[in-house]
Motif scaffolding. Structure first.
Motif, PDB file in Angstrom:
ATOM      1  N   GLY A  36      43.343  32.551  36.957  1.00  0.00           N
ATOM      2  CA  GLY A  36      42.792  33.555  35.979  1.00  0.00           C
ATOM      3  C   GLY A  36      41.391  32.901  34.665  1.00  0.00           C
ATOM      4  N   VAL A  37      41.095  34.399  34.563  1.00  0.00           N
ATOM      5  CA  VAL A  37      39.642  33.541  33.505  1.00  0.00           C
ATOM      6  C   VAL A  37      39.201  35.104  32.182  1.00  0.00           C
ATOM      7  CG1 VAL A  37      37.209  33.229  33.398  1.00  0.00           C
ATOM      8  CG2 VAL A  37      38.666  32.493  35.742  1.00  0.00           C
ATOM      9  N   PRO A  38      41.060  34.858  31.284  1.00  0.00           N
ATOM     10  CA  PRO A  38      41.299  36.611  31.342  1.00  0.00           C
ATOM     11  C   PRO A  38      40.154  36.482  29.705  1.00  0.00           C
ATOM     12  CG  PRO A  38      42.430  34.719  29.850  1.00  0.00           C
ATOM     13  CD  PRO A  38      41.584  33.900  31.199  1.00  0.00           C
ATOM     14  N   ARG A  50      39.876  41.486  29.961  1.00  0.00           N
ATOM     15  CA  ARG A  50      40.730  40.420  29.825  1.00  0.00           C
ATOM     16  C   ARG A  50      41.719  39.960  29.514  1.00  0.00           C
ATOM     17  NH1 ARG A  50      39.264  40.394  23.597  1.00  0.00           N
ATOM     18  NH2 ARG A  50      37.286  40.167  23.873  1.00  0.00           N
ATOM     19  N   HIS A  51      42.596  41.342  29.837  1.00  0.00           N
ATOM     20  CA  HIS A  51      43.984  41.269  30.357  1.00  0.00           C
ATOM     21  C   HIS A  51      44.435  41.780  31.810  1.00  0.00           C
ATOM     22  CE1 HIS A  51      44.794  43.008  25.834  1.00  0.00           C
ATOM     23  NE2 HIS A  51      44.000  43.373  26.274  1.00  0.00           N
ATOM     24  N   GLY A  52      42.944  41.608  33.091  1.00  0.00           N
ATOM     25  CA  GLY A  52      43.111  41.650  34.678  1.00  0.00           C
ATOM     26  C   GLY A  52      44.015  40.475  35.037  1.00  0.00           C
ATOM     27  N   PRO A  53      43.713  39.060  34.580  1.00  0.00           N
ATOM     28  CA  PRO A  53      45.176  38.106  35.457  1.00  0.00           C
ATOM     29  C   PRO A  53      46.325  38.522  35.007  1.00  0.00           C
ATOM     30  CG  PRO A  53      42.786  37.124  34.053  1.00  0.00           C
ATOM     31  CD  PRO A  53      42.952  38.701  33.047  1.00  0.00           C
ATOM     32  N   ARG A  54      46.230  38.859  33.490  1.00  0.00           N
ATOM     33  CA  ARG A  54      48.213  39.331  33.510  1.00  0.00           C
ATOM     34  C   ARG A  54      48.573  39.973  34.478  1.00  0.00           C
ATOM     35  NH1 ARG A  54      50.536  38.813  27.230  1.00  0.00           N
ATOM     36  NH2 ARG A  54      49.410  37.055  28.416  1.00  0.00           N
ATOM     37  N   GLU A  55      48.171  41.197  34.563  1.00  0.00           N
ATOM     38  CA  GLU A  55      48.766  42.416  34.997  1.00  0.00           C
ATOM     39  C   GLU A  55      47.850  42.038  36.009  1.00  0.00           C
ATOM     40  OE1 GLU A  55      50.231  44.644  33.827  1.00  0.00           O
ATOM     41  OE2 GLU A  55      49.663  44.392  31.729  1.00  0.00           O
ATOM     42  N   THR A 114      40.499  24.004  45.942  1.00  0.00           N
ATOM     43  CA  THR A 114      39.439  25.373  46.117  1.00  0.00           C
ATOM     44  C   THR A 114      40.227  26.410  45.610  1.00  0.00           C
ATOM     45  OG1 THR A 114      39.791  24.719  48.511  1.00  0.00           O
ATOM     46  CG2 THR A 114      38.917  26.864  47.729  1.00  0.00           C
ATOM     47  N   SER A 115      40.049  27.283  45.263  1.00  0.00           N
ATOM     48  CA  SER A 115      39.487  27.550  43.786  1.00  0.00           C
ATOM     49  C   SER A 115      39.703  29.272  44.139  1.00  0.00           C
ATOM     50  CB  SER A 115      39.123  27.537  42.028  1.00  0.00           C
ATOM     51  OG  SER A 115      39.327  25.873  41.478  1.00  0.00           O
ATOM     52  N   LEU A 116      40.152  30.583  43.447  1.00  0.00           N
ATOM     53  CA  LEU A 116      40.428  31.748  43.575  1.00  0.00           C
ATOM     54  C   LEU A 116      40.228  31.772  42.378  1.00  0.00           C
ATOM     55  CD1 LEU A 116      40.678  34.654  45.781  1.00  0.00           C
ATOM     56  CD2 LEU A 116      42.857  33.860  45.494  1.00  0.00           C
ATOM     57  N   ALA A 117      39.344  32.368  42.102  1.00  0.00           N
ATOM     58  CA  ALA A 117      39.401  33.192  40.710  1.00  0.00           C
ATOM     59  C   ALA A 117      39.817  34.572  40.452  1.00  0.00           C
ATOM     60  CB  ALA A 117      38.416  33.285  39.972  1.00  0.00           C
ATOM     61  N   ILE A 118      40.869  35.105  39.089  1.00  0.00           N
ATOM     62  CA  ILE A 118      41.247  35.763  38.859  1.00  0.00           C
ATOM     63  C   ILE A 118      40.472  36.737  37.365  1.00  0.00           C
ATOM     64  CG2 ILE A 118      43.069  37.999  39.105  1.00  0.00           C
ATOM     65  CD1 ILE A 118      42.779  37.019  41.752  1.00  0.00           C
ATOM     66  N   VAL A 124      32.007  36.267  34.689  1.00  0.00           N
ATOM     67  CA  VAL A 124      32.631  34.927  34.564  1.00  0.00           C
ATOM     68  C   VAL A 124      32.118  34.065  36.364  1.00  0.00           C
ATOM     69  CG1 VAL A 124      34.110  35.523  33.043  1.00  0.00           C
ATOM     70  CG2 VAL A 124      34.531  35.643  35.547  1.00  0.00           C
ATOM     71  N   THR A 125      31.844  34.770  37.104  1.00  0.00           N
ATOM     72  CA  THR A 125      31.119  34.535  38.650  1.00  0.00           C
ATOM     73  C   THR A 125      30.382  33.219  38.549  1.00  0.00           C
ATOM     74  OG1 THR A 125      32.215  36.192  39.285  1.00  0.00           O
ATOM     75  CG2 THR A 125      30.811  34.819  40.445  1.00  0.00           C
ATOM     76  N   LEU A 126      29.302  33.318  37.605  1.00  0.00           N
ATOM     77  CA  LEU A 126      27.934  32.873  36.870  1.00  0.00           C
ATOM     78  C   LEU A 126      28.983  31.280  36.559  1.00  0.00           C
ATOM     79  CD1 LEU A 126      25.014  32.033  36.522  1.00  0.00           C
ATOM     80  CD2 LEU A 126      25.081  32.902  34.565  1.00  0.00           C
TER      81      LEU A 126
END
Ligand code: MN
Ligand code: MN
Length: 314
Positions: A36-38, A50-55, A114-118, A124-126
């Motif tokens: 998670g990258v909130p 910023r609330h994306g990862p939790r939901e 390997t990472s999968l980011a949310i 945050v992708t940069l």
């Protein structure tokens, strides 16, 4: 062996990790980390990602294991866990936050995962690309309404409208092995579109995507990125706001969820070394449908990554 008692329990139970995967305590036991990258301090308009990862964690409890088309089970192919959120010590300095994100993803990669980011907003992708592009520029597939190749906004070159301009400048992605899919919406200037096209990116605007369809778009994307290492970034605003209203900068006339699923499934076999889903903004998502769409896209990406990662050791 990692115990998987949560995934074998009814889906309404237990603390919500991504896909109900085990929390990663010892990285040596895992192949793939969902992270998670909130952070949404770099948005140009509406906040909330910023609330994306939790939901997305919560919505992802709906997701089961076996893929309906390929019949692959990513959780059997790989050891997949939830690495928690990037632990921030900074919040009000974009460059400092990005440095923390980069350090976290670099550490995960150094341990062989390997990472999968949310996300998180698309800035945050940069830093994730900075952590991953250690051996030269990557191929890059972006699903998005926006090219995110604008230069600066309100005095900052790190907004979520700029990451892929920076990524080209820093040699993190190869513009000639980049395809941006779903681009649309009126703009006040053509600067971002112009940068993408002038550097050699394939900008697949939504009107053309609609004409050629998801399968042909995927085939073209495969041809463009070739067989080199490639990163996939899925901005949820690439979807039409009918399917994903909960995002900061919605643009009507986007991909349907069916088109997006088809597109991702047709990318199987591309040499993905990482992926993300970004820009889910729960405050604008009262029915939770954007979080579910984000979780479902993340599952498809997990299938693509696990397919690759399982071959890595073979
Ligand atoms: Mn974006
Ligand atoms: Mn976007």
């Amino acid at each position: 062996m990692v115990s998987d008692t949560v995934r074998s329990s009814p889906r309404f139970m237990h603390l919500p990790t991504f896909m109900r995967a085990p929390l990663i305590e010892d990285r040596s036991e895992f192949d793939i980390a969902m992270v998670g990258v909130p952070y949404d301090g770099a948005v140009t308009n509406r906040p909330g990602a910023r609330h994306g990862p939790r939901e997305v964690r919560s919505a992802s409890s709906m997701i089961r294991a076996i893929h309906p088309v390929t019949r692959l089970n990513p959780f059997e192919l790989c050891q997949i866990g939830d690495a928690g959120d990037v632990p921030f010590e900074n919040l009000y300095d974009i460059a400092a936050v990005h440095a923390e994100i980069e350090a976290f993803f670099r550490a995960v990669g150094d341990d062989g995962l390997t990472s999968l980011a949310i996300g998180g907003d698309h800035s945050v992708t940069l830093p994730i690309l900075r952590a991953l592009a250690t051996e030269g520029p990557l191929g890059f597939i972006q699903v998005d309404a926006h090219t995110d190749t604008w230069d600066s906004f309100m005095g900052s070159e790190l907004s979520h409208g700029a990451p892929f301009r920076r990524a080209v400048e820093e040699g993190l992605i190869d513009a000639n092995r980049t395809v941006q899919i779903g681009i649309r919406g009126a703009q006040n200037s053509m600067e971002g579109w112009d940068f993408s096209e002038a550097t050699g990116m394939r900008v697949l605007f939504m009107d053309e995507f609609t004409q050629i369809g998801a399968e042909a778009a995927a085939q073209e994307a495969r041809d463009i990125v070739g067989d080199g290492p490639t990163y996939l970034s899925f901005d949820i605003d690439g979807l039409d706001p009918a399917f994903a209203p909960g995002t900061g900068t919605p643009e009507v006339g986007g991909l349907s969820t069916v088109e997006a699923l088809t597109l991702l499934r047709e990318l199987r076999g591309v040499q993905f070394l990482g992926a993300d889903v970004v820009e889910v903004s729960p405050p604008f998502d009262p029915a939770g449908i954007t979080a579910l769409a984000g979780a479902t896209m993340a599952y498809e990406l997990l299938c693509l990554l696990s397919d690759q990662s399982s071959k890595k050791g073979a």
